[in-house]
Design a protein around this motif. Structure first.
Motif, mmCIF file in Angstrom:
data_model
loop_
_atom_site.group_PDB
_atom_site.id
_atom_site.type_symbol
_atom_site.label_atom_id
_atom_site.label_comp_id
_atom_site.label_asym_id
_atom_site.label_seq_id
_atom_site.Cartn_x
_atom_site.Cartn_y
_atom_site.Cartn_z
ATOM 1 N N GLY A 42 0.787 -1.227 0.000
ATOM 2 C CA GLY A 42 0.000 0.000 0.000
ATOM 3 C C GLY A 42 0.815 1.272 0.000
ATOM 4 N N GLN A 43 2.142 1.148 -0.139
ATOM 5 C CA GLN A 43 2.991 2.346 -0.167
ATOM 6 C C GLN A 43 2.999 2.938 -1.574
ATOM 7 O OE1 GLN A 43 7.218 1.826 0.655
ATOM 8 N NE2 GLN A 43 7.254 3.794 1.720
ATOM 9 N N ILE A 44 2.856 4.246 -1.649
ATOM 10 C CA ILE A 44 2.869 4.939 -2.931
ATOM 11 C C ILE A 44 4.321 5.082 -3.377
ATOM 12 C CG2 ILE A 44 2.245 7.052 -4.163
ATOM 13 C CD1 ILE A 44 0.010 7.456 -2.100
ATOM 14 N N GLU A 45 4.701 4.277 -4.360
ATOM 15 C CA GLU A 45 6.091 4.273 -4.824
ATOM 16 C C GLU A 45 6.387 5.466 -5.723
ATOM 17 O OE1 GLU A 45 6.762 0.514 -6.680
ATOM 18 O OE2 GLU A 45 6.782 -0.589 -4.788
ATOM 19 N N ASP A 46 5.430 5.802 -6.573
ATOM 20 C CA ASP A 46 5.662 6.926 -7.492
ATOM 21 C C ASP A 46 4.333 7.438 -8.017
ATOM 22 O OD1 ASP A 46 7.080 8.815 -8.856
ATOM 23 O OD2 ASP A 46 8.202 7.413 -10.117
#
Length: 312
Positions: A42-46
């Motif tokens: 769920g981490q926004i990478e880009d």
């Protein structure tokens, strides 16, 4: 780019990492709307730079943060379940909407189209501001990106209106909950591209059968809703449901193979079975699962399911 060839033929992990990076960068840079790459955690990478105009968050604000931070509390469970379903049910793509917490305590309803990429081990997402005043943006917000059908957001907004009109006129309304049988097997054996092609063709067949009689929505994955307003009687609903089941179980030509799938269809009626959008959908869903339990490739009315349960 042929990822499977790269994975088998290229032995240098660094080269693969750079290839994936440049492809992702190109997608983000060329997209005209809001796009994001989100990890399985769920981490926004880009993201690209279009988010600033709609949410007031810069690219630097969003990178490294977690999507759940921006989802309205009441929408979190549903959104996370939709994302998880992409992995566990092997459906490839889905669409949903939720209230996005923007800067300065503002919130906007965004419509999301999401594809899970096993090669990147990440979600590729596009988002549209459903509250935008621009006609093109509004139209896209209510349209499923893969099939061109109405999407979940459109259903959420239109179903209460249809029920209100039915209440005012005293008309009956039938709602069909459709789940494609055998879709997962197509994805597993022929891949996501074939699965997406099947969804597009199934949507085309549904349009041909339903025509001007009702409205068709894609909930996400292999689930669809058909709304039939001004349904005169049960026989009309049964006739249309039978046509849909027959048409959807006709084989498809995919990748040079004849592929047979099917459809399980549950029917709920307003006002006979339910009076609210949520309960009407729930009734149709329960009827659909009874069809699956009894062998699939058929349809059932919620009324009959309840009657059968009472007599068992």
């Amino acid at each position: 780019m042929d990822f499977q060839w790269l994975l088998h033929e290229c032995s240098d992990p660094y080269v693969l990492e750079r290839l994936f990076y440049f492809e992702r960068y190109a997608w983000l840079s060329l997209a005209q709307g809001m796009c994001a790459v989100i990890s399985l955690e769920g981490q926004i990478e880009d993201v690209n730079t279009h988010w600033d105009k709609v949410t007031c968050y810069t690219r630097e604000d969003l990178q490294g943060s977690y999507l759940i931070e921006y989802i309205h509390f009441d929408d979190r469970e549903r959104v996370l379940a939709e994302l998880q379903k992409l992995i566990t049910s092997d459906i490839g793509s889905t669409s949903f909407s939720f209230r996005f917490q923007c800067k300065r305590s503002k919130e906007k309803r965004l419509n999301w189209n999401v594809i899970f990429s096993p090669d990147h081990n990440a979600y590729f997402c596009t988002a549209t501001d459903a509250s935008s005043s621009f006609p093109d943006s509004t139209q896209l917000a209510y349209r499923d990106v893969l099939t061109g059908l109405n999407n979940r957001l459109a259903l959420e907004e239109q179903l209460p209106t249809f029920l209100a009109e039915a209440a005012d006129t005293g008309a009956d309304l039938a709602l069909f909950f459709i789940d494609l049988d055998g879709f997962k097997k197509v994805n597993d054996t022929l891949g996501h591209k074939a699965g997406d092609t099947l969804l597009v063709r199934a949507a085309r067949r549904m349009r041909a059968v339903v025509g001007e009689q009702g409205a068709i929505f894609r909930l996400g994955g292999d689930e669809f809703i058909v709304m039939l307003p001004h349904c005169k009687n049960r026989g009309v609903a049964a006739a249309l449901a039978g046509q849909l089941v027959d048409r959807l179980r006709t084989s498809y030509a995919l990748d040079g193979e004849q592929v047979k799938t099917g459809a399980s269809l549950g029917i709920a009626a307003y006002p006979h079975d339910a009076h609210t959008p949520e309960t009407l959908l729930d009734c149709a869903d329960k009827a659909m699962y009874q069809v699956k339990a009894r062998g699939k490739n058929n349809f059932a009315f919620y009324e009959d399911v309840v009657t059968a349960e009472r007599t068992d």
